[in-house]
Design an enzyme around this catalytic site. Structure first.
Site, PDB file in Angstrom:
ATOM      1  N   ARG A  80       0.968  -1.034  -0.250  1.00 12.05           N
ATOM      2  CA  ARG A  80       0.073   0.012  -0.029  1.00 12.05           C
ATOM      3  C   ARG A  80       0.682   1.233  -0.079  1.00 12.05           C
ATOM      4  O   ARG A  80       0.652   2.200  -0.574  1.00 12.05           O
ATOM      5  CB  ARG A  80      -0.965  -0.008   1.171  1.00 12.05           C
ATOM      6  N   LYS A 183      -2.655   6.472   1.484  1.00 11.40           N
ATOM      7  CA  LYS A 183      -2.570   6.941   2.870  1.00 11.40           C
ATOM      8  C   LYS A 183      -1.703   7.973   2.877  1.00 11.40           C
ATOM      9  O   LYS A 183      -0.495   7.777   3.510  1.00 11.40           O
ATOM     10  CB  LYS A 183      -2.053   5.692   3.841  1.00 11.40           C
ATOM     11  N   GLU A 219     -16.471   6.086   4.420  1.00 13.84           N
ATOM     12  CA  GLU A 219     -15.850   5.570   5.628  1.00 13.84           C
ATOM     13  C   GLU A 219     -15.670   6.682   6.576  1.00 13.84           C
ATOM     14  O   GLU A 219     -16.217   7.565   6.785  1.00 13.84           O
ATOM     15  CB  GLU A 219     -14.451   4.977   5.165  1.00 13.84           C
TER      16      GLU A 219
HETATM   17  N1  PLP Z   1      -9.782   4.214   6.477  1.00 17.82           N
HETATM   18  C1  PLP Z   1      -8.662   5.318   7.120  1.00 17.82           C
HETATM   19  C2  PLP Z   1      -8.940   6.591   6.527  1.00 17.82           C
HETATM   20  C3  PLP Z   1      -7.753   4.887   7.670  1.00 17.82           C
HETATM   21  O1  PLP Z   1      -6.957   6.048   8.336  1.00 17.82           O
HETATM   22  C4  PLP Z   1      -7.374   3.612   8.129  1.00 17.82           C
HETATM   23  C5  PLP Z   1      -6.226   3.276   9.023  1.00 17.82           C
HETATM   24  O2  PLP Z   1      -5.327   2.881   8.674  1.00 17.82           O
HETATM   25  C6  PLP Z   1      -8.138   2.612   7.738  1.00 17.82           C
HETATM   26  C7  PLP Z   1      -9.189   2.951   6.804  1.00 17.82           C
HETATM   27  C8  PLP Z   1      -7.997   1.220   8.105  1.00 17.82           C
HETATM   28  O3  PLP Z   1      -6.895   0.497   7.320  1.00 17.82           O
HETATM   29  P1  PLP Z   1      -6.057  -0.578   7.994  1.00 17.82           P
HETATM   30  O4  PLP Z   1      -6.946  -1.660   8.316  1.00 17.82           O
HETATM   31  O5  PLP Z   1      -4.955  -0.848   6.839  1.00 17.82           O
HETATM   32  O6  PLP Z   1      -5.393  -0.232   8.979  1.00 17.82           O
HETATM   33  C1  COI Z   2      -4.168   2.994  11.637  1.00 18.26           C
HETATM   34  O1  COI Z   2      -5.216   2.511  11.738  1.00 18.26           O
HETATM   35  O2  COI Z   2      -3.145   2.582  11.542  1.00 18.26           O
HETATM   36  C2  COI Z   2      -4.465   4.575  11.381  1.00 18.26           C
HETATM   37  O3  COI Z   2      -3.603   4.864  10.590  1.00 18.26           O
HETATM   38  C3  COI Z   2      -5.587   5.311  11.911  1.00 18.26           C
HETATM   39  C4  COI Z   2      -4.879   6.642  12.461  1.00 18.26           C
HETATM   40  C5  COI Z   2      -4.398   6.227  13.789  1.00 18.26           C
HETATM   41  C6  COI Z   2      -4.608   7.447  11.651  1.00 18.26           C
END
Ligand code: PLP
Ligand code: COI
Length: 338
Positions: A80, A183, A219
């Site tokens: 990612r 991200k 989301e």
């Molecule tokens: N959506 C957003 C905007 C986020 O910041 C996060 C956190 O990382 C997620 C979704 C969840 O992603 P992940 O499960 O890869 O941490």
């Molecule tokens: C995560 O879940 O890792 C995130 O990045 C969410 C937040 C702390 C920015």
């Protein structure tokens, strides 16, 4: 580590002993470097400071039931970060370097990994920034990749307890053809105002709708959204949401539990038909949603009591945690052990 109140840790920054760095200069990535200082030095004209040329990741390491160190899906975060980097014209970091840096950061800071059974974990934060100086809007030619770790407790202070969510129709975190799917720091800067607005009114998080029509659910500010309807796990498909690795994992777990998974556009008006709702992400893990409030139509959509999570949400949470902690076989091969 002794004298550390693991069970009462919040999701905050605690300085640990080492961080790992890697510089991109003269068109190539250098060697991994071990650092002890928290500070980084760069030109005041670095592109990350002016033009947000920055991407980050978030993943976790756990102390397993049998004492091993378990990093959850680091290759997926590495992939990612490559997508994020390419989209904002940064040098993509090879996956192997990413994973090696993560492993080293975890191993060197081993004493900060919360013991099994405390509910806490070691949060890993890889960051990639443009350090090359520019004053015109152009990509940098030098980059710095840093991985630091910090022990954390639950993102929402009560742990696995339902939260209240508010819909924000006045702000968008990402545009339809913007950067919501990657991200990058700018998405989070764009969410700070609505997050403060939500907090002031007593809500834990904001639910964003699609920016173009405000018709579909996108989301939450820091996590993906999901709903349970009968035997179905339903989660939005949208260009402007992050591809959550937790959500992908929960979808696999749901299928494994005999559920049907639908990843599709989800209309806001469908909320009335859902049995349970939740938010999922690395920091949020799986967080049940008790109610969603929409000031626009004055409605409160209630999914559970404020302290009793939905049954299926709880089952999914328990399965995910069991795999992360090594209580259950990792049949999907998600965990990298040290
Ligand atoms: N959506 C957003 C905007 C986020 O910041 C996060 C956190 O990382 C997620 C979704 C969840 O992603 P992940 O499960 O890869 O941490
Ligand atoms: C995560 O879940 O890792 C995130 O990045 C969410 C937040 C702390 C920015």
């Amino acid at each position: 580590m002794e004298n550390f109140d693991w069970a009462n840790l919040s999701f905050g920054y605690v300085k640990t002993d080492y961080n790992i760095r890697c510089y991109y200069r003269n068109g190539k990535w250098g060697e991994l470097e071990i650092h002890t200082e928290e500070e980084i030095t760069m030109s005041m004209a670095a592109t990350c400071l002016h033009y947000g040329q920055e991407a980050f990741e978030g993943l976790k390491a756990f102390r397993g039931k049998n004492g091993d160190i378990r990093i959850f899906r680091p290759y997926d975060n590495a992939k990612r970060m490559v997508c994020s980097a390419e989209y904002i014209e940064m040098a993509p970091l090879p996956e192997e370097i990413f994973v090696e840096a993560v492993k080293q950061a975890v191993k060197l800071n081993e004493k900060y990994i919360p013991p099994y059974g405390t509910g806490a974990s070691l949060y890993i934060r890889p960051v990639l920034i443009g350090t090359g100086p520019r004053v015109g809007v152009h990509p940098a030619d030098e980059f710095l990749f840093v991985v630091f770790v910090t022990p954390v407790g639950p993102y929402y202070k009560n742990g696995f307890k339902p939260i209240d969510v508010i819909v924000d129709r006045d702000h968008d975190r990402a545009a339809p053809c913007g950067t919501g799917h990657i991200k990058v720091g700018g998405n989070y800067a764009a969410s700070l105002k609505s997050q403060s607005w939500a907090k002031k009114q007593g809500y834990s998080i904001v639910l964003y709708l699609d920016a173009a029509e405000k018709k579909y659910i996108d989301e939450c500010g820091t996590s993906n959204f999901f709903a349970i309807k009968g035997n179905k796990y339903i989660t939005p498909d949208s260009h402007s949401i992050l591809h959550s690795i937790t959500n992908l994992s929960v979808m696999d777990i749901a299928v494994d539990m005999g559920m049907e998974v639908e990843r599709r556009k989800v209309e806001f008006s469908e909320l009335d038909s859902f049995d349970e709702c939740g938010a999922c992400g690395t920091a949020a893990v799986i967080t049940p949603i008790s109610k969603i409030v929409d000031l626009n139509n004055g409605r409160e959509y209630i999914f559970s009591d404020s302290d009793i999570p939905g049954k299926i949400t709880e089952k999914l949470y328990n399965k995910l945690r069991a795999i992360q902690l090594g209580e259950e076989e990792d049949k999907f091969n998600w965990v990298v052990t040290l």
